[in-house]
Motif scaffolding. Structure first.
Motif, PDB file in Angstrom:
ATOM      1  N   TRP A 121       0.820  -1.193   0.000  1.00 60.24           N
ATOM      2  CA  TRP A 121       0.000   0.000   0.000  1.00 60.24           C
ATOM      3  C   TRP A 121       0.865   1.259   0.000  1.00 60.24           C
ATOM      4  N   ILE A 122       0.284   2.357  -0.431  1.00 56.62           N
ATOM      5  CA  ILE A 122       1.113   3.546  -0.619  1.00 56.62           C
ATOM      6  C   ILE A 122       1.648   4.113   0.688  1.00 56.62           C
ATOM      7  N   ASP A 123       0.992   3.858   1.823  1.00 61.00           N
ATOM      8  CA  ASP A 123       1.549   4.343   3.086  1.00 61.00           C
ATOM      9  C   ASP A 123       2.919   3.723   3.333  1.00 61.00           C
ATOM     10  N   ARG A 124       2.977   2.414   3.185  1.00 62.43           N
ATOM     11  CA  ARG A 124       4.252   1.708   3.363  1.00 62.43           C
ATOM     12  C   ARG A 124       5.235   2.056   2.247  1.00 62.43           C
ATOM     13  N   ALA A 125       4.722   2.153   1.023  1.00 62.52           N
ATOM     14  CA  ALA A 125       5.603   2.458  -0.110  1.00 62.52           C
ATOM     15  C   ALA A 125       6.224   3.844   0.040  1.00 62.52           C
ATOM     16  N   TYR A 126       5.427   4.825   0.453  1.00 64.72           N
ATOM     17  CA  TYR A 126       5.981   6.176   0.531  1.00 64.72           C
ATOM     18  C   TYR A 126       6.870   6.352   1.758  1.00 64.72           C
ATOM     19  N   ALA A 127       6.549   5.696   2.859  1.00 61.49           N
ATOM     20  CA  ALA A 127       7.435   5.756   4.025  1.00 61.49           C
ATOM     21  C   ALA A 127       8.791   5.132   3.693  1.00 61.49           C
ATOM     22  N   THR A 128       8.773   4.037   2.932  1.00 63.18           N
ATOM     23  CA  THR A 128      10.026   3.427   2.477  1.00 63.18           C
ATOM     24  C   THR A 128      10.787   4.404   1.583  1.00 63.18           C
ATOM     25  N   HIS A 129      10.061   5.087   0.730  1.00 64.61           N
ATOM     26  CA  HIS A 129      10.647   6.098  -0.148  1.00 64.61           C
ATOM     27  C   HIS A 129      11.330   7.201   0.671  1.00 64.61           C
ATOM     28  N   LEU A 130      10.673   7.690   1.722  1.00 70.47           N
ATOM     29  CA  LEU A 130      11.261   8.720   2.568  1.00 70.47           C
ATOM     30  C   LEU A 130      12.525   8.210   3.249  1.00 70.47           C
ATOM     31  N   SER A 131      12.460   6.994   3.765  1.00 69.18           N
ATOM     32  CA  SER A 131      13.630   6.414   4.430  1.00 69.18           C
ATOM     33  C   SER A 131      14.804   6.297   3.460  1.00 69.18           C
ATOM     34  N   ASP A 132      14.518   5.865   2.238  1.00 71.64           N
ATOM     35  CA  ASP A 132      15.574   5.716   1.232  1.00 71.64           C
ATOM     36  C   ASP A 132      16.172   7.073   0.856  1.00 71.64           C
ATOM     37  N   ALA A 158      -6.056   1.104  19.225  1.00 66.96           N
ATOM     38  CA  ALA A 158      -5.520   1.352  20.552  1.00 66.96           C
ATOM     39  C   ALA A 158      -3.992   1.315  20.502  1.00 66.96           C
ATOM     40  N   GLY A 159      -3.363   2.166  21.303  1.00 65.05           N
ATOM     41  CA  GLY A 159      -1.909   2.210  21.308  1.00 65.05           C
ATOM     42  C   GLY A 159      -1.374   2.959  20.098  1.00 65.05           C
ATOM     43  N   ASP A 160      -0.131   2.685  19.746  1.00 67.27           N
ATOM     44  CA  ASP A 160       0.518   3.341  18.621  1.00 67.27           C
ATOM     45  C   ASP A 160       0.130   2.625  17.328  1.00 67.27           C
ATOM     46  N   PRO A 161      -0.649   3.266  16.448  1.00 62.94           N
ATOM     47  CA  PRO A 161      -1.081   2.593  15.216  1.00 62.94           C
ATOM     48  C   PRO A 161       0.066   2.262  14.277  1.00 62.94           C
ATOM     49  N   ARG A 162       1.232   2.818  14.504  1.00 59.07           N
ATOM     50  CA  ARG A 162       2.370   2.547  13.629  1.00 59.07           C
ATOM     51  C   ARG A 162       2.995   1.182  13.871  1.00 59.07           C
ATOM     52  N   LEU A 163       2.547   0.489  14.908  1.00 59.73           N
ATOM     53  CA  LEU A 163       3.122  -0.819  15.207  1.00 59.73           C
ATOM     54  C   LEU A 163       2.819  -1.846  14.128  1.00 59.73           C
ATOM     55  N   ARG A 164       1.881  -1.534  13.244  1.00 57.63           N
ATOM     56  CA  ARG A 164       1.581  -2.449  12.135  1.00 57.63           C
ATOM     57  C   ARG A 164       2.676  -2.412  11.063  1.00 57.63           C
ATOM     58  N   TYR A 165       3.584  -1.432  11.150  1.00 60.56           N
ATOM     59  CA  TYR A 165       4.650  -1.288  10.158  1.00 60.56           C
ATOM     60  C   TYR A 165       5.968  -1.817  10.714  1.00 60.56           C
ATOM     61  N   ASP A 166       6.909  -2.078   9.813  1.00 67.10           N
ATOM     62  CA  ASP A 166       8.259  -2.442  10.229  1.00 67.10           C
ATOM     63  C   ASP A 166       8.847  -1.317  11.076  1.00 67.10           C
ATOM     64  N   ALA A 167       9.690  -1.683  12.041  1.00 71.39           N
ATOM     65  CA  ALA A 167      10.238  -0.701  12.970  1.00 71.39           C
ATOM     66  C   ALA A 167      10.969   0.430  12.250  1.00 71.39           C
ATOM     67  N   ALA A 168      11.631   0.128  11.136  1.00 74.02           N
ATOM     68  CA  ALA A 168      12.404   1.148  10.425  1.00 74.02           C
ATOM     69  C   ALA A 168      11.513   2.197   9.771  1.00 74.02           C
ATOM     70  N   LEU A 169      10.246   1.851   9.519  1.00 69.53           N
ATOM     71  CA  LEU A 169       9.338   2.788   8.845  1.00 69.53           C
ATOM     72  C   LEU A 169       8.547   3.640   9.813  1.00 69.53           C
ATOM     73  N   ARG A 170       8.376   3.199  11.030  1.00 67.96           N
ATOM     74  CA  ARG A 170       7.499   3.897  11.981  1.00 67.96           C
ATOM     75  C   ARG A 170       7.876   5.358  12.188  1.00 67.96           C
ATOM     76  N   PRO A 171       9.164   5.702  12.280  1.00 70.53           N
ATOM     77  CA  PRO A 171       9.509   7.115  12.542  1.00 70.53           C
ATOM     78  C   PRO A 171       9.213   8.065  11.390  1.00 70.53           C
ATOM     79  N   TRP A 172       8.757   7.536  10.241  1.00 72.79           N
ATOM     80  CA  TRP A 172       8.448   8.399   9.100  1.00 72.79           C
ATOM     81  C   TRP A 172       6.965   8.733   9.012  1.00 72.79           C
ATOM     82  N   PHE A 173       6.202   8.285  10.014  1.00 65.71           N
ATOM     83  CA  PHE A 173       4.775   8.602  10.083  1.00 65.71           C
ATOM     84  C   PHE A 173       4.519   9.582  11.224  1.00 65.71           C
TER      85      PHE A 173
END
Length: 347
Positions: free
Chosen positions: A218-229, A250-265
């Motif tokens: 999905w584009i959320d994951r794709a674009y966060a990966t793009h930002l990290s790169d 509940a909690g941090d919704p970013r936990l559904r993503y890989d740890a390396a991508l979470r700080p880009w949301f």
């Protein structure tokens, strides 16, 4: 007085009336950051039954406009339409001068909608910050030249320095900030008044992509990966948008993503009923400086007319959701410019 001047004066007066007594003032003390205020936007702003032209929503003072974009190979270029995947169906005029914002032919590609934004911006260079929410209906299609890099290039070519992008937020965070999460936790967002004349582009995955069992990128994951790169090679300045975490939990919704991508949301997009009626801690978003776009404001109990509630009811709903930490309240209330131009305290 010109029509534009009248609208601006009304918007200013209404905004002043709509701010509670506890709101920060721009004069004296610390000016409120973008994450300290709540504005109001219009769902699917590009549809002709909402406004004859996209510029009408901007003139009404909307703090958020929304564009639905299709990228599949069955049609040319980046198409803007709600339900037609192969052709444009929108109120964008592709204006390159202010006198054509309401005279150009509609049904433009995404580039034409961006041209409208830039042309309107040039005519109103001191406008309040506007969130441009892009729902990528069927996701990116890089093999056909419609991936994150091409999206950035298109947005930058049309909007230029009017974009407030990830690199700008990172710079605001100071030299110790390595990610967007670092930036907002270290220094927060710039003051809302410092972002006048800027557009902030938000990207969310579209309904078609989310319901496609064969599409897991999905584009959320794709674009966060793009930002990290991009950040890894020192090229974050090329990025034009902020990916949003779609839907609350509940909690941090970013936990559904890989740890390396979470700080880009640092932007979240949630349904109002899930946001206030579920078990999520809405204050968590405010306390961490994250932006939250809350959709379908009318559905929160007691429900309101989806298109034309009373001004009093609409104002009360905006203030209620602002108190629950919404950054942007997304509505279909096109008949209430006095509500669309509201800016009030968040939380």
């Amino acid at each position: 007085m010109s029509r534009t001047s009248v609208i601006a004066a009304i918007a200013l007066a209404v905004s002043a009336l709509s701010v509670p007594a506890t709101a920060h003032a721009d004069s004296g003390g610390t000016a409120p950051a973008l994450s300290d205020v709540t504005s109001v936007g219009v769902h699917n702003t590009f549809e002709k039954h909402r406004y004859p032209f996209l510029a009408d929503a901007l003139d009404a003072g909307a703090g958020l406009i929304e564009l639905d974009v299709w990228t599949n190979a069955a049609g040319p270029d980046w198409r803007v339409s709600h339900s037609n995947p192969i052709a444009n169906d929108n109120n964008c005029a592709g204006a390159t001068s202010a006198d054509r914002l309401r005279t150009g032919p509609r049904d433009q590609f995404l580039s034409g909608c961006l041209d409208d934004l830039r042309t309107w911006h040039d005519a109103h260079p001191d406008h309040p910050p506007v969130v441009v929410k892009v729902e990528m209906k069927d996701g990116f299609t890089p093999p056909f030249g419609r991936g994150p890099r091409e999206f950035d290039a298109l947005v930058r070519s049309r909007l230029g320095d009017a974009v407030f992008g990830p690199a700008d937020l990172l710079a605001h965070g100071g030299p110790s900030a390595a990610t967007l999460d670092d930036a907002v936790r270290t220094a927060g967002w710039p003051a809302a008044r410092e972002l006048r004349g800027r557009f902030l582009v938000e990207l969310i995955p579209g309904t078609v992509q989310e319901n496609n069992p064969l599409d897991t990128w999905w584009i959320d994951r794709a674009y966060a990966t793009h930002l990290s790169d991009l950040a890894r090679v020192g090229a974050l300045g090329l990025a034009s948008a902020f990916p949003a975490v779609h839907r609350a939990q509940a909690g941090d919704p970013r936990l559904r993503y890989d740890a390396a991508l979470r700080p880009w949301f640092v932007v979240f997009d949630v349904d109002a009923t899930d946001f206030v009626g579920g078990d999520s801690d809405t204050g968590w978003y405010r306390d961490n400086g994250y932006l939250v776009v809350v959709t379908d404001a009318h559905k929160v109990f007691p429900t309101l007319d989806p298109v034309a509630p009373s001004e009093a009811d609409a104002r009360a709903r905006v203030l209620d959701l602002a108190g629950r930490s919404a950054s942007v309240v997304s509505t279909d209330w096109t008949s209430l410019p006095q509500i669309l131009s509201m800016v009030t305290d968040r939380g």
